[in-house]
Every structure is written in C-alpha cells, then in structure tokens.
Design a protein around this motif. Structure first.
Motif, PDB file in Angstrom:
ATOM      1  N   LEU A 149       0.790  -1.098  -0.007  1.00  0.00           N
ATOM      2  CA  LEU A 149       0.093  -0.044  -0.117  1.00  0.00           C
ATOM      3  C   LEU A 149       0.771   1.431  -0.039  1.00  0.00           C
ATOM      4  O   LEU A 149       0.545   2.265  -0.717  1.00  0.00           O
ATOM      5  CB  LEU A 149      -1.017  -0.055   0.999  1.00  0.00           C
ATOM      6  CG  LEU A 149      -1.996  -1.224   1.078  1.00  0.00           C
ATOM      7  CD1 LEU A 149      -2.842  -1.279   2.599  1.00  0.00           C
ATOM      8  CD2 LEU A 149      -3.044  -0.736  -0.027  1.00  0.00           C
ATOM      9  N   LYS A 150       1.859   1.162   0.756  1.00  0.00           N
ATOM     10  CA  LYS A 150       2.969   2.264   0.854  1.00  0.00           C
ATOM     11  C   LYS A 150       3.541   2.481  -0.548  1.00  0.00           C
ATOM     12  O   LYS A 150       3.411   3.760  -1.073  1.00  0.00           O
ATOM     13  CB  LYS A 150       4.027   2.081   1.816  1.00  0.00           C
ATOM     14  CG  LYS A 150       5.058   3.344   1.873  1.00  0.00           C
ATOM     15  CD  LYS A 150       6.031   2.975   2.854  1.00  0.00           C
ATOM     16  CE  LYS A 150       6.870   4.095   3.112  1.00  0.00           C
ATOM     17  NZ  LYS A 150       7.894   3.718   4.306  1.00  0.00           N
ATOM     18  N   ASN A 151       3.801   1.514  -1.297  1.00  0.00           N
ATOM     19  CA  ASN A 151       4.390   1.795  -2.677  1.00  0.00           C
ATOM     20  C   ASN A 151       3.403   2.335  -3.508  1.00  0.00           C
ATOM     21  O   ASN A 151       3.685   3.057  -4.393  1.00  0.00           O
ATOM     22  CB  ASN A 151       5.208   0.503  -3.060  1.00  0.00           C
ATOM     23  CG  ASN A 151       6.078  -0.240  -2.344  1.00  0.00           C
ATOM     24  OD1 ASN A 151       6.871   0.711  -1.879  1.00  0.00           O
ATOM     25  ND2 ASN A 151       6.588  -1.229  -2.374  1.00  0.00           N
ATOM     26  N   ILE A 152       2.064   1.943  -3.432  1.00  0.00           N
ATOM     27  CA  ILE A 152       1.192   2.316  -4.390  1.00  0.00           C
ATOM     28  C   ILE A 152       0.917   3.435  -4.144  1.00  0.00           C
ATOM     29  O   ILE A 152       0.669   4.395  -4.976  1.00  0.00           O
ATOM     30  CB  ILE A 152      -0.079   1.343  -4.072  1.00  0.00           C
ATOM     31  CG1 ILE A 152       0.179  -0.064  -4.780  1.00  0.00           C
ATOM     32  CG2 ILE A 152      -1.220   1.999  -5.066  1.00  0.00           C
ATOM     33  CD1 ILE A 152      -1.010  -1.261  -4.246  1.00  0.00           C
ATOM     34  N   PHE A 153       0.976   4.062  -2.786  1.00  0.00           N
ATOM     35  CA  PHE A 153       0.425   5.518  -2.454  1.00  0.00           C
ATOM     36  C   PHE A 153       1.606   6.240  -3.128  1.00  0.00           C
ATOM     37  O   PHE A 153       1.375   7.499  -3.664  1.00  0.00           O
ATOM     38  CB  PHE A 153       0.291   5.623  -0.993  1.00  0.00           C
ATOM     39  CG  PHE A 153       0.099   6.951  -0.612  1.00  0.00           C
ATOM     40  CD1 PHE A 153      -0.901   7.636  -0.609  1.00  0.00           C
ATOM     41  CD2 PHE A 153       1.369   7.680  -0.009  1.00  0.00           C
ATOM     42  CE1 PHE A 153      -1.076   9.025  -0.172  1.00  0.00           C
ATOM     43  CE2 PHE A 153       1.068   9.112   0.408  1.00  0.00           C
ATOM     44  CZ  PHE A 153      -0.045   9.658   0.214  1.00  0.00           C
ATOM     45  N   ILE A 154       2.979   6.025  -2.796  1.00  0.00           N
ATOM     46  CA  ILE A 154       4.061   6.845  -3.619  1.00  0.00           C
ATOM     47  C   ILE A 154       4.018   6.854  -5.001  1.00  0.00           C
ATOM     48  O   ILE A 154       3.918   7.824  -5.379  1.00  0.00           O
ATOM     49  CB  ILE A 154       5.314   6.037  -3.096  1.00  0.00           C
ATOM     50  CG1 ILE A 154       5.645   6.279  -1.510  1.00  0.00           C
ATOM     51  CG2 ILE A 154       6.418   6.958  -4.016  1.00  0.00           C
ATOM     52  CD1 ILE A 154       6.662   5.504  -1.002  1.00  0.00           C
ATOM     53  N   LEU A 155       3.705   5.876  -5.681  1.00  0.00           N
ATOM     54  CA  LEU A 155       3.603   5.956  -7.201  1.00  0.00           C
ATOM     55  C   LEU A 155       2.301   6.764  -7.584  1.00  0.00           C
ATOM     56  O   LEU A 155       2.414   7.301  -8.605  1.00  0.00           O
ATOM     57  CB  LEU A 155       3.215   4.431  -7.385  1.00  0.00           C
ATOM     58  CG  LEU A 155       4.748   3.516  -7.605  1.00  0.00           C
ATOM     59  CD1 LEU A 155       4.237   2.124  -8.073  1.00  0.00           C
ATOM     60  CD2 LEU A 155       5.903   4.050  -8.481  1.00  0.00           C
ATOM     61  N   ALA A 156       1.310   6.616  -6.850  1.00  0.00           N
ATOM     62  CA  ALA A 156      -0.109   7.342  -7.138  1.00  0.00           C
ATOM     63  C   ALA A 156       0.279   8.920  -7.052  1.00  0.00           C
ATOM     64  O   ALA A 156       0.051   9.585  -7.804  1.00  0.00           O
ATOM     65  CB  ALA A 156      -1.155   7.111  -6.446  1.00  0.00           C
ATOM     66  N   THR A 157       1.339   9.297  -6.014  1.00  0.00           N
ATOM     67  CA  THR A 157       1.594  10.759  -5.599  1.00  0.00           C
ATOM     68  C   THR A 157       2.464  11.144  -6.767  1.00  0.00           C
ATOM     69  O   THR A 157       2.255  12.106  -7.165  1.00  0.00           O
ATOM     70  CB  THR A 157       2.224  10.800  -4.293  1.00  0.00           C
ATOM     71  OG1 THR A 157       1.441  10.368  -3.208  1.00  0.00           O
ATOM     72  CG2 THR A 157       2.736  12.156  -4.021  1.00  0.00           C
ATOM     73  N   ILE A 158       3.481  10.434  -7.353  1.00  0.00           N
ATOM     74  CA  ILE A 158       4.284  10.616  -8.172  1.00  0.00           C
ATOM     75  C   ILE A 158       3.615  10.896  -9.505  1.00  0.00           C
ATOM     76  O   ILE A 158       3.890  11.942 -10.307  1.00  0.00           O
ATOM     77  CB  ILE A 158       5.431   9.506  -8.717  1.00  0.00           C
ATOM     78  CG1 ILE A 158       6.299   9.779  -7.054  1.00  0.00           C
ATOM     79  CG2 ILE A 158       6.321  10.002  -9.535  1.00  0.00           C
ATOM     80  CD1 ILE A 158       7.425   8.479  -7.183  1.00  0.00           C
ATOM     81  N   TYR A 159       2.575   9.873 -10.081  1.00  0.00           N
ATOM     82  CA  TYR A 159       1.899  10.001 -11.043  1.00  0.00           C
ATOM     83  C   TYR A 159       1.041  11.388 -10.973  1.00  0.00           C
ATOM     84  O   TYR A 159       0.780  12.039 -12.242  1.00  0.00           O
ATOM     85  CB  TYR A 159       0.806   8.869 -11.265  1.00  0.00           C
ATOM     86  CG  TYR A 159      -0.228   8.928 -12.416  1.00  0.00           C
ATOM     87  CD1 TYR A 159       0.263   9.015 -13.697  1.00  0.00           C
ATOM     88  CD2 TYR A 159      -1.481   9.290 -11.973  1.00  0.00           C
ATOM     89  CE1 TYR A 159      -0.605   8.882 -14.662  1.00  0.00           C
ATOM     90  CE2 TYR A 159      -2.167   9.345 -13.052  1.00  0.00           C
ATOM     91  CZ  TYR A 159      -2.082   9.256 -14.127  1.00  0.00           C
ATOM     92  OH  TYR A 159      -2.779   9.487 -15.592  1.00  0.00           O
ATOM     93  N   LEU A 160       0.373  11.515  -9.899  1.00  0.00           N
ATOM     94  CA  LEU A 160      -0.314  12.892  -9.777  1.00  0.00           C
ATOM     95  C   LEU A 160       0.368  14.084  -9.959  1.00  0.00           C
ATOM     96  O   LEU A 160      -0.361  15.202 -10.592  1.00  0.00           O
ATOM     97  CB  LEU A 160      -1.250  12.837  -8.367  1.00  0.00           C
ATOM     98  CG  LEU A 160      -2.215  11.437  -8.520  1.00  0.00           C
ATOM     99  CD1 LEU A 160      -2.935  11.809  -7.218  1.00  0.00           C
ATOM    100  CD2 LEU A 160      -3.581  12.056  -9.557  1.00  0.00           C
ATOM    101  N   PHE A 161       1.422  14.115  -9.253  1.00  0.00           N
ATOM    102  CA  PHE A 161       2.334  15.282  -9.537  1.00  0.00           C
ATOM    103  C   PHE A 161       2.998  15.539 -10.969  1.00  0.00           C
ATOM    104  O   PHE A 161       2.787  16.587 -11.401  1.00  0.00           O
ATOM    105  CB  PHE A 161       3.496  15.063  -8.588  1.00  0.00           C
ATOM    106  CG  PHE A 161       4.552  16.152  -8.420  1.00  0.00           C
ATOM    107  CD1 PHE A 161       4.401  17.289  -7.545  1.00  0.00           C
ATOM    108  CD2 PHE A 161       5.767  16.018  -9.250  1.00  0.00           C
ATOM    109  CE1 PHE A 161       5.267  18.486  -7.872  1.00  0.00           C
ATOM    110  CE2 PHE A 161       6.563  17.074  -9.180  1.00  0.00           C
ATOM    111  CZ  PHE A 161       6.432  18.352  -8.500  1.00  0.00           C
ATOM    112  N   LEU A 162       3.432  14.585 -11.491  1.00  0.00           N
ATOM    113  CA  LEU A 162       3.591  14.545 -13.007  1.00  0.00           C
ATOM    114  C   LEU A 162       2.361  14.719 -13.785  1.00  0.00           C
ATOM    115  O   LEU A 162       2.798  15.953 -14.742  1.00  0.00           O
ATOM    116  CB  LEU A 162       4.139  13.286 -13.689  1.00  0.00           C
ATOM    117  CG  LEU A 162       5.733  12.847 -12.852  1.00  0.00           C
ATOM    118  CD1 LEU A 162       5.860  11.603 -13.376  1.00  0.00           C
ATOM    119  CD2 LEU A 162       6.873  13.982 -13.171  1.00  0.00           C
TER     120      LEU A 162
END
Length: 466
Positions: free
Chosen positions: A14-27
């Motif tokens: 879940l932590k990794n998914i959250f980090i990837l989602a945050t990066i995707y939203l930022f980009l």
C-alpha cells in the motif's frame, strides 16, 4: 506470527502504491498544466497517460469543439505534382583560382594590394628589393663599354694587318709583272736562238754570233729564275701548305693572306663575341629586374595574401587571385544519383545564411573518377545569377530537379498558426468539431507552404480570409 507478517507485506505494498500514485498525480498536474501543444502532438502516448481533464486550465484552448462556426472557412489543400528535387550540401569556391609566385628569391619591398581587393590585368601587386640586381646591371653596362672599346681596337688592328698585307701583295704583284716580262723576253730570246741555230748549221751565221745568242738566252733565263726566286722569298715567312693540289701561285697567295691576318681577325671576333655575351647578360639582368615586380595576370579579386613586407620569398605562392570574380559551387553526388546529372543543367544554390537570394547556376564540370570511399563524384556548377553577395568558403544546399515525380501538399501560409519556437499548427475540420493539429512545413513560395507531415490530401483545414 504468520498474520503479522502478512500485515507487514500488505502495508509495504500500500505504501508503494501510494508513492507511485503521488508521483503520477504530481507529473500529471505539471504535464497537463504546462506541457505545450507541440510536445503533446509529438508524444501522443505520453499525453494519453499523463493528461487529466481535472488538472487542465480552464483558460487553455481545447483540442476539439462541438461544432464548427458557420463563419469559418475551410478548404482542402492544393496538391501539385512536380519533379522531385535532389539536395546536396555544397561549398562556394572560385571558378578559376590563379596562384601567383615569384620567379626569384628576394626580400619583399612593397605590397600594393590587400585581401579582397579587386585588381585589373597588368596591375602591380608587389615588388621585391632589386638593389643588387641594379648594381649588377650598372657593372654590366661598364663592361659593355670596355668590350666595345676593345672591339674597336681589334678591328683597327685587323684593318692595319690587312693594309700591310695589301702592301706586300702590291709588291708581289709588281714582282709578278716583272716575272711575266722576263718570261716573255726569255721566250723571245729562246725562239730567236732556235731560228738562228738553223742558219748557223747551214753556214749562213758565224759561230761568234750564235754564241752571243746562246749567252743572251742563258742570261734571260737566269734573270727569269731570279725573279721567281725573289717572289717566292716574299712568302717565305709564312708556312705554305704542301698539299699537291695547291701548286699555283694564286692559291699560295690566298693562303698566305689568310695566315698573316688570322691572329688579328680572331682577336676581333673574340671581342665581338664578348660584347654579345655582355649584351645577353644585360638582357638577363633586365628580365630579373622585371621579375622583381609581380603584376596581375588577369582581372579579378585577391583571395589570399601569404606574404608580408620584409619577408624573404620562397617557392610557395605569395597570393591567389580569383579570375574575373566568377564563383562556382562544388558538391558530391552519390553513385545512385549520377544518372540524373547532366552538364549544362540548371541548378539552384540556397546559402545557409538566411535572407540570402537563391543563386542560379549551370552544371559545368564533373570529375572523371568515382571516389571508392564515398561512392560519390565531385561536381562543379558555375553560378551565373544572383551570386554577387556570396563569398568563397560559404556553405549551402544545391537543388537539382530529377526525372521522378512527387506529389506536394500545399496550403496558404496565412492558414498556419504558431511560430518557429513552439511549432506550427492548423485548425482541422473533423466529425467531432475543430481539431488543433501540429504540422511540419517548409517554404514553397511567398504565399504557400509545403506540408511535409501532419495533413492528408483530402482533409479540410481552416483558412483565414484575406
């Protein structure tokens, strides 16, 4: 224990998914807000992944609109069929470059021209220091005066020798006259004696009278021989050839004349030869003096100047001249395009510098061999129009029409939007509305542009009214 391990694994995922989602939203936020339209057009797959309607600015123009405005004008591009144009990188060079060098080694005294200067045929370019040559010329002039004086002296000696010979010849001629007279007297006395001898034998003439006639004949003969001996003694000082064929006195006399004047004649001929040698040396010195100055062999422009005042010349060219200010372009043509190259064919040269007029040229020269490394051949085209602003060494593109036909899609330049930095685009009519599409173009004429990519022949685009 096993349950706690599963919780840790699930938490890490879940932590990794959250980090990837945050990066995707930022980009996605930054790409949707700040990515230019030409970048989105060039990277469509990335745009589909990162662009979210949520993050797009309300002020940005949408790619599509529901329906086209009735006041907007749309038309299809103009399609023309033209010969395909072959393009080759080319360089400007002189049509005929003349390299000028000095015939002699010396110090450069004065340079009268500069690089880039136009000169006329026969114009003085530079001159060498000719002081030593001038001094040598003055010495030769003095030697010529002395040689001419020696020539006069030897001529007078020869003339004097010939006069002395003439005096001797006159004396010999006088002796010859005496010899001929003595011979006649002897012949007369001998003939008279022969006649009187007949009378003496018949008894009509006394012996004393006959003896007197014999004595007179012997006297005349002795006198005749003495004169011949005296005449021969006049030639005794000179050796007379002993050839058997030269037996007459005239031949001996001519040989004697030549032998007695040969020394004076030889001295005179030597003095004349010496004068001619000095005169030839003076001509050579004048040529050296002329060679110390370099003149323009043809009218043209000075391209390069490889000399400075005060330097010593060598056998390398001192300067180069572009004849008649005529220039050409040279380029290499591949083996495949050789069949399209024909001499006297017209070409266009586009300089790499912007705002330069297109120059027109004629294919004039083709190398006689193919370079095995590049599989190409060197071609030269002489420029005949609009080349006055070009300089040797400039780069550009040569365009040559080929026999192959190609369709070109042309649109009015006023239908383009955008600029060179952000890219050019057009408003394309589609079923869902008006679509903004980036295109690749190049200039075709003053009012039209050729579309290289981004537009089909049957697609309609918006055109602004004049």
């Amino acid at each position: 224990m096993k349950l706690e391990l599963l919780k840790k694994v699930a938490y890490q995922k879940l932590k990794n998914i959250f980090i990837l989602a945050t990066i995707y939203l930022f980009l996605s936020f930054f790409y949707s807000r700040f990515a230019p339209e030409n970048l989105r057009y060039r990277l469509p797959m990335l745009s589909k992944i990162l662009v979210l309607r949520l993050f797009e600015s309300n002020t940005n123009e949408t790619n599509e609109s529901p329906l086209p405005n009735k006041n907007r004008h749309f038309q299809n591009p103009r399609v023309v069929e033209e010969n395909e144009v072959m393009e080759f990188p080319a360089i400007v060079e002189p049509t005929k470059e003349i390299f000028i060098q000095s015939k002699q080694v010396g110090r450069i005294k004065k340079i009268h021209i500069e690089e880039g200067q136009s000169v006329k045929k026969g114009q003085l370019l530079l001159e060498l220091d000719d002081e030593l040559i001038r001094l040598e010329g003055e010495r030769l002039q003095l030697n010529l005066v002395a040689a001419k004086s020696q020539e006069v002296i030897t001529r007078e000696k020869w003339e004097h020798a010939k006069k002395q010979i003439e005096v001797k010849v006159r004396e010999i001629d006088k002796k010859t006259e005496w010899v001929e007279l003595a011979k006649k007297e002897y012949d007369h006395a001998s003939d008279l004696k022969s006649k009187k001898e007949i009378l003496w034998k018949q008894g009509y003439l006394s012996s004393p009278e006959f003896e007197k006639l014999k004595l007179d004949e012997e006297t005349k003969l002795t006198h005749f021989k003495n004169l011949i001996r005296e005449r021969e003694n006049l030639l005794s000082l000179v050796s007379v050839p002993t050839e058997p064929n030269m037996v007459s006195f005239d031949e001996k006399l001519n040989h004697w004349k030549n032998q007695n004047t040969v020394l004076e004649k030889t001295e005179f001929e030597l003095s004349v030869s010496n004068s001619k040698i000095i005169q030839n040396q003076i001509k050579a010195n004048e040529q050296l003096k002329n060679d110390s100055k370099l003149y323009a062999p043809k009218s043209g422009k000075i391209l390069k100047l490889n000399a400075k005042e005060g330097e010593i010349t060598n056998h390398l060219p001192l300067l180069s001249l572009m004849e008649n200010n005529e220039i050409s372009v040279s380029f290499h043509v591949g083996e495949r395009e050789l069949h399209e190259i024909q001499l006297k064919k017209e070409v266009q040269y586009l300089p790499s510098i912007s705002n330069q007029t297109i120059a027109i040229g004629i294919l004039e020269k083709m190398n006689g061999y193919l370079d095995p490394k590049s599989h190409g051949i060197l071609i030269k085209a002489k420029l005949i129009k609009h080349y006055q602003s070009l300089l040797p060494g400039m780069f550009g593109i040569v365009k040559i029409n080929s026999s192959l036909k190609k369709e070109k899609i042309l649109i009015p330049t006023r239908s383009l939007f955008g600029d060179l930095n952000s890219g050019f685009y057009i408003h394309l009519k589609s079923e869902n509305g008006i679509q903004k599409r980036f295109v690749q173009i190049k200039t075709y004429s003053e009012s039209e542009s050729e579309v290289i990519a981004g537009l089909g022949a049957h697609e309609s685009f918006e055109i602004l009214p004049l």
